[in-house]
Scaffold this motif. Structure first.
Motif, PDB file in Angstrom:
ATOM      1  N   ASN A  58       0.301   3.969  -2.841  1.00 54.71           N
ATOM      2  CA  ASN A  58      -0.313   5.250  -2.496  1.00 54.71           C
ATOM      3  C   ASN A  58       0.575   6.431  -2.875  1.00 54.71           C
ATOM      4  O   ASN A  58       0.081   7.486  -3.288  1.00 54.71           O
ATOM      5  CB  ASN A  58      -0.628   5.289  -1.000  1.00 54.71           C
ATOM      6  N   SER A  61       0.805  -1.217   0.000  1.00 55.92           N
ATOM      7  CA  SER A  61       0.000   0.000   0.000  1.00 55.92           C
ATOM      8  C   SER A  61       0.845   1.278   0.000  1.00 55.92           C
ATOM      9  O   SER A  61       0.467   2.270  -0.622  1.00 55.92           O
ATOM     10  CB  SER A  61      -0.948   0.007   1.204  1.00 55.92           C
ATOM     11  N   LYS A  62       1.984   1.267   0.689  1.00 52.47           N
ATOM     12  CA  LYS A  62       2.777   2.498   0.787  1.00 52.47           C
ATOM     13  C   LYS A  62       3.296   2.961  -0.569  1.00 52.47           C
ATOM     14  O   LYS A  62       3.036   4.102  -0.982  1.00 52.47           O
ATOM     15  CB  LYS A  62       3.930   2.314   1.778  1.00 52.47           C
TER      16      LYS A  62
END
Length: 304
Positions: free
Chosen positions: A65, A61-62
């Motif tokens: 995003n 996710s990091k």
């Protein structure tokens, strides 16, 4: 933001950067792709990549995003366009790692390339003073070096942080003989500066990434894609100190087994680090807009 009084836009007190200077990856991952490339071919490895990189797209996710934010709020793509670009980014990044290993295994005949302004590098070589090649984490710099080596120069030196995971380095050396370049490791004792000087005296090329800075290091703040961004001070200081031509080089993947290499007109005159950095940032802007899916900086580039 505190600034050095004699160098506007340069700060020696940076906040924590999301980039730690380390190459991500696991030993098991390298072994798996090494096996598939050697025994089952590039096509199979690329097919496997679709599954692997989609998994990372879903669960990492990091970086996902960060990319989504970059595409939407810096390059101004729509949400749906940004999602497509982020997925494509993960896949192409995986391809560049596979291509890197393929070259180490001697499968260079699988690849082709076009070189925009190749004559610039030939002209640099003919001057006999070596050359400084500034690049970025966009496209595939190592494959570019493999394509250049032997065609334009017998020796390319890569200036880099020696921060890869040790067991992965050992496996790559055992399995493939290691990198095809001369590595100049950045060290606290500044011995890398002497190594760079010696390489240039020998009329060799010295390649340096100039788009990431480490926490606590000096940086130059520049306008980049409509925002303020911090670039490492060191590469531009090195470029300004030596009597060698400077060019900005990039290698973007333009087809499955093909790369587009480019070089800018050499900077011959003496310039301050800030002047070189401004020219570099402007050229990098063009390349990011041309190849947004190959921007491989998975951290907040504009973090203040």
């Amino acid at each position: 933001m505190s600034q050095s009084p004699d160098r506007p836009g340069i700060d020696t007190k940076s906040e924590k950067s999301a980039w730690d200077g380390k190459t991500k990856g696991t030993l098991a991952g390298y072994k798996i792709f090494f096996f598939f490339i050697r025994f089952l071919g590039l096509g199979f490895a690329y097919s496997l990549l679709r599954i692997v990189t989609y998994y990372y797209y879903l669960f990492a996710s990091k970086p996902r995003n960060v990319l989504m934010d970059f595409y939407q709020h810096t390059l101004h793509f729509s949400h749906s366009e940004a999602k497509k670009l982020a997925r494509k980014n993960f896949y192409i990044f995986g391809q560049t790692l596979v291509d890197r290993t393929a070259f180490l295994l001697g499968k260079h005949e699988k690849f082709s390339h076009v070189f925009e302004n190749e004559q610039y590098l030939i002209d640099i070589r003919e001057q006999g003073k070596g050359g400084i090649l500034l690049s970025a984490h966009l496209g595939n710099w190592e494959t570019a070096g493999n394509l250049l080596k032997g065609r334009i120069t017998p020796t390319i030196n890569i200036v880099m942080l020696d921060a890869e995971v040790e067991n992965i380095k050992k496996f790559m050396e055992m399995a493939t003989g290691g990198s095809r370049f001369k590595i100049i490791a950045i060290k606290d004792d500044l011995s890398h500066v002497i190594a760079i000087r010696n390489a240039l005296i020998n009329n060799e090329f010295v390649a340096i990434h100039a788009d990431r800075y480490m926490e606590g290091a000096r940086f130059i703040e520049l306008d980049f894609l409509g925002k303020k961004a911090r670039f490492p001070h060191g590469p531009f200081v090195i470029a300004s100190k030596f009597d060698a031509p400077i060019t900005f080089v990039f290698a973007a993947k333009d087809r499955t087994h093909s790369y587009h290499l480019s070089a800018t007109a050499p900077i011959q005159e003496k310039m301050k680090p800030e002047q070189i950095a401004a020219l570099y940032a402007a050229e990098l802007e063009k390349k990011v807009k041309q190849y947004p899916e190959q921007w491989f900086n998975y951290f907040d580039f504009f973090k203040q």
